[in-house]
Design a protein around this motif. Structure first.
Motif, PDB file in Angstrom:
ATOM      1  N   HIS A  97       0.805  -1.066  -0.066  1.00 23.10           N
ATOM      2  CA  HIS A  97       0.000  -0.082  -0.060  1.00 23.10           C
ATOM      3  C   HIS A  97       0.847   1.277  -0.011  1.00 23.10           C
ATOM      4  N   ILE A  98       1.782   1.330   0.759  1.00 21.41           N
ATOM      5  CA  ILE A  98       2.963   2.330   0.910  1.00 21.41           C
ATOM      6  C   ILE A  98       3.485   2.568  -0.714  1.00 21.41           C
ATOM      7  N   LEU A  99       4.182   1.605  -1.053  1.00 18.43           N
ATOM      8  CA  LEU A  99       4.686   1.810  -2.168  1.00 18.43           C
ATOM      9  C   LEU A  99       4.197   2.144  -3.555  1.00 18.43           C
ATOM     10  N   ALA A 100       2.775   1.468  -3.376  1.00 18.74           N
ATOM     11  CA  ALA A 100       1.845   1.748  -4.551  1.00 18.74           C
ATOM     12  C   ALA A 100       1.356   3.278  -4.667  1.00 18.74           C
ATOM     13  N   THR A 101       1.580   4.074  -3.389  1.00 17.14           N
ATOM     14  CA  THR A 101       1.027   5.544  -3.455  1.00 17.14           C
ATOM     15  C   THR A 101       2.343   6.172  -3.359  1.00 17.14           C
ATOM     16  N   THR A 102       3.544   5.661  -3.282  1.00 14.19           N
ATOM     17  CA  THR A 102       4.801   6.614  -3.347  1.00 14.19           C
ATOM     18  C   THR A 102       5.782   6.252  -4.636  1.00 14.19           C
ATOM     19  N   THR A 103       5.605   5.254  -5.121  1.00 19.39           N
ATOM     20  CA  THR A 103       6.478   4.716  -6.277  1.00 19.39           C
ATOM     21  C   THR A 103       6.078   5.203  -7.621  1.00 19.39           C
ATOM     22  N   PRO A 104       7.215   5.939  -8.429  1.00 18.08           N
ATOM     23  CA  PRO A 104       6.575   6.272  -9.924  1.00 18.08           C
ATOM     24  C   PRO A 104       6.321   4.853 -10.575  1.00 18.08           C
ATOM     25  N   SER A 105       5.417   4.981 -11.316  1.00 19.51           N
ATOM     26  CA  SER A 105       4.903   3.663 -12.227  1.00 19.51           C
ATOM     27  C   SER A 105       6.134   3.025 -12.950  1.00 19.51           C
ATOM     28  N   HIS A 106       7.311   3.728 -13.422  1.00 20.52           N
ATOM     29  CA  HIS A 106       8.103   3.194 -14.101  1.00 20.52           C
ATOM     30  C   HIS A 106       9.423   2.441 -13.247  1.00 20.52           C
ATOM     31  N   LEU A 107       9.210   2.578 -11.860  1.00 21.82           N
ATOM     32  CA  LEU A 107      10.061   2.064 -11.044  1.00 21.82           C
ATOM     33  C   LEU A 107       9.433   0.941  -9.901  1.00 21.82           C
ATOM     34  N   MET A 108       8.108   0.487 -10.434  1.00 16.53           N
ATOM     35  CA  MET A 108       7.328  -0.373  -9.564  1.00 16.53           C
ATOM     36  C   MET A 108       8.025  -1.737  -9.373  1.00 16.53           C
ATOM     37  N   GLY A 109       8.276  -2.364 -10.525  1.00 14.87           N
ATOM     38  CA  GLY A 109       8.815  -3.659 -10.424  1.00 14.87           C
ATOM     39  C   GLY A 109      10.023  -3.568  -9.627  1.00 14.87           C
ATOM     40  N   LEU A 110      11.029  -2.706  -9.773  1.00 13.04           N
ATOM     41  CA  LEU A 110      12.372  -2.702  -9.151  1.00 13.04           C
ATOM     42  C   LEU A 110      12.029  -2.517  -7.638  1.00 13.04           C
ATOM     43  N   MET A 111      11.378  -1.582  -7.391  1.00 11.01           N
ATOM     44  CA  MET A 111      11.046  -1.211  -5.732  1.00 11.01           C
ATOM     45  C   MET A 111      10.242  -2.167  -5.076  1.00 11.01           C
ATOM     46  N   PHE A 112       9.432  -2.821  -5.573  1.00  9.27           N
ATOM     47  CA  PHE A 112       8.744  -3.954  -5.052  1.00  9.27           C
ATOM     48  C   PHE A 112       9.619  -5.206  -4.952  1.00  9.27           C
ATOM     49  N   SER A 113      10.518  -5.311  -5.750  1.00 15.15           N
ATOM     50  CA  SER A 113      11.560  -6.267  -5.697  1.00 15.15           C
ATOM     51  C   SER A 113      12.417  -6.091  -4.475  1.00 15.15           C
ATOM     52  N   ILE A 114      13.026  -4.898  -4.355  1.00 13.68           N
ATOM     53  CA  ILE A 114      13.852  -4.624  -3.486  1.00 13.68           C
ATOM     54  C   ILE A 114      13.195  -4.757  -2.232  1.00 13.68           C
ATOM     55  N   THR A 295      14.463 -18.313  -9.993  1.00 13.32           N
ATOM     56  CA  THR A 295      13.153 -18.334 -10.404  1.00 13.32           C
ATOM     57  C   THR A 295      11.902 -18.621  -9.214  1.00 13.32           C
ATOM     58  N   ALA A 296      12.135 -19.601  -8.654  1.00  9.87           N
ATOM     59  CA  ALA A 296      11.431 -20.193  -7.405  1.00  9.87           C
ATOM     60  C   ALA A 296      11.296 -19.221  -6.370  1.00  9.87           C
ATOM     61  N   ILE A 297      12.503 -18.882  -5.989  1.00 10.00           N
ATOM     62  CA  ILE A 297      12.450 -17.631  -4.564  1.00 10.00           C
ATOM     63  C   ILE A 297      12.305 -16.312  -5.468  1.00 10.00           C
ATOM     64  N   GLY A 298      12.702 -15.880  -6.709  1.00 10.78           N
ATOM     65  CA  GLY A 298      12.818 -14.570  -7.181  1.00 10.78           C
ATOM     66  C   GLY A 298      11.600 -13.801  -7.571  1.00 10.78           C
ATOM     67  N   TRP A 299      10.444 -14.616  -7.775  1.00 14.35           N
ATOM     68  CA  TRP A 299       9.502 -13.978  -8.661  1.00 14.35           C
ATOM     69  C   TRP A 299       8.568 -13.101  -7.853  1.00 14.35           C
ATOM     70  N   ASN A 300       8.503 -12.934  -6.533  1.00 15.50           N
ATOM     71  CA  ASN A 300       7.647 -12.186  -5.745  1.00 15.50           C
ATOM     72  C   ASN A 300       7.617 -10.794  -5.961  1.00 15.50           C
ATOM     73  N   GLY A 301       8.726 -10.072  -6.177  1.00 13.55           N
ATOM     74  CA  GLY A 301       8.402  -8.865  -6.400  1.00 13.55           C
ATOM     75  C   GLY A 301       7.873  -8.340  -7.586  1.00 13.55           C
TER      76      GLY A 301
END
Length: 376
Positions: A97-114, A295-301
């Motif tokens: 919820h926090i990241l969805a409201t504070t992260t630019p759309s072009h960085l969503m995948g990277l920030m959620f993965s971090i 792959t099996a551990i890295g998909w979540n972000g």
């Protein structure tokens, strides 16, 4: 870190509690049962109390669960697992919820993965510090030390509450609110597809971490220490994979296509792992295991970023909580199903073969083109 502390000290605690260290599997299953149900209500909690406050409550529940564990009775362990699970469930929806409201759309995948690297990093911290704490402070002291760390983290989070908290939505708890995450998911086919696929992703992730060492020692004939090091390599590959896949999803490949490719890679890795024999070169076993972990551990972000992107405005926490119900359900049911297949056939490889074919179908289903809604 809180969720993995008890499994790590299980060999020391089992004698005092009067159980078998192998029963720690039931403890882990109870954690994810608690997380399944608390994740469903987490979206409502975030809307009513805020993401930071919900995260603080989650940390307090984990701290209480660890403190309860220190009593050293079977009933205390049962309560400990459920409390930690209730605290585990809301963390990801709140942070999404926090990241969805504070992260630019072009960085969503990277920030959620971090953000999602916190899970394997927490596991690494538990593996590094909990055994040392148990040696110097006894096992009760080690769980209390991690409990205090949860309390300290909850206090630190207060410093950022004003900065990151979004406007609250005062609502009354009801059965309708409990059903809201599922209604939002099943009204949108892309979200429904992701939620159902995450069931199998969660299952294969825990099956890999649970059974890889056993497979390498019993089938491949590897020593326990070497097999443990390969498991560590798969966890490290998962950390790198979470960041790498998120970066790729932001730049080159759509998240759904990437998740389909990751599922197919999981399937191939699982099928190849099932084929390990003592004749295989060690370097090949290591490479396949690393690919499996990445792959099996890295998909979540990538998955969580896509769920947040597809969620209705302001509902990222609610939708994430609903989809995680299916993810945790896979985590709870995957290893027991794997164990039943293994016992029935007398082969661990059969379990990896079964899940390999399931992931193959999962990847192909994600690759199918989505139907576009007819214009009204």
């Amino acid at each position: 870190m809180a969720a993995l502390t008890v499994p790590i000290i299980a060999p020391l605690a089992a004698g005092d509690i009067g159980g078998n260290a192998a029963h720690v599997g039931y403890f882990v299953a109870l954690i994810y049962v608690g997380a399944m149900f608390s994740s469903v209500i987490s979206g409502d909690l975030v809307s009513r109390f805020g993401a930071i406050r919900s995260s603080q409550v989650s940390l307090l529940l984990c701290a209480a669960g660890l403190a309860c564990c220190s009593y050293g009775t079977l009933w205390a362990m049962f309560a400990s697992a459920l409390l930690i699970g209730f605290g585990y469930g809301p963390i990801t929806p709140a942070s999404s919820h926090i990241l969805a409201t504070t992260t630019p759309s072009h960085l969503m995948g990277l920030m959620f993965s971090i953000k999602q690297t916190g899970v394997p990093v927490g596991g690494a911290l538990a593996g590094a510090f909990v055994p040392m704490l148990a040696v110097s402070l006894h096992w009760q002291g080690s769980v209390l030390a991690v409990s205090i760390a949860c309390l300290v983290t909850a206090a630190i989070a207060q410093c950022y509450r004003t900065q990151l908290e979004t406007p609250l939505e005062p609502t009354r708890g009801s059965l309708a609110n409990l059903a809201k995450p599922f209604r939002l998911i099943f009204e949108h086919k892309p979200l429904r597809d992701l939620a159902l696929c995450s069931f199998f992703f969660g299952a294969i992730q825990l099956c890999l971490t649970t059974y890889l060492v056993l497979h390498l020692t019993q089938v491949y004939g590897m020593g326990l220490v070497a097999a443990g090091l390969i498991l560590t390599a798969t966890q490290a590959a998962g950390i790198v994979g979470r960041i790498l896949w998120g970066w790729i999803a932001d730049r080159w490949i759509s998240p759904r296509v990437l998740l389909s490719a990751l599922a197919l890679c999981m399937a191939i890795s699982s099928l190849v792992t099932a084929s390990f024999t003592p004749d295989w070169p060690l370097i090949t076993v290591i490479v396949i295991s690393i690919c499996f972990g990445a792959t099996a551990i890295g998909w979540n972000g990538v998955y969580l970023a896509e769920v947040a992107r597809l969620a209705p405005p302001g509902k990222a926490g609610v939708v994430t909580g609903g989809t995680l119900f299916f993810t945790y359900f896979g985590v709870v049911t995957g290893p027991p199903v794997f164990a039943l297949v293994t016992q029935a056939t007398g082969s661990i490889g059969t379990g990896f073969t079964l899940f390999g074919f399931i992931l193959l179908l999962t990847g192909l289903s994600l690759a199918l083109p989505r139907r576009q809604p007819k214009p009204s």
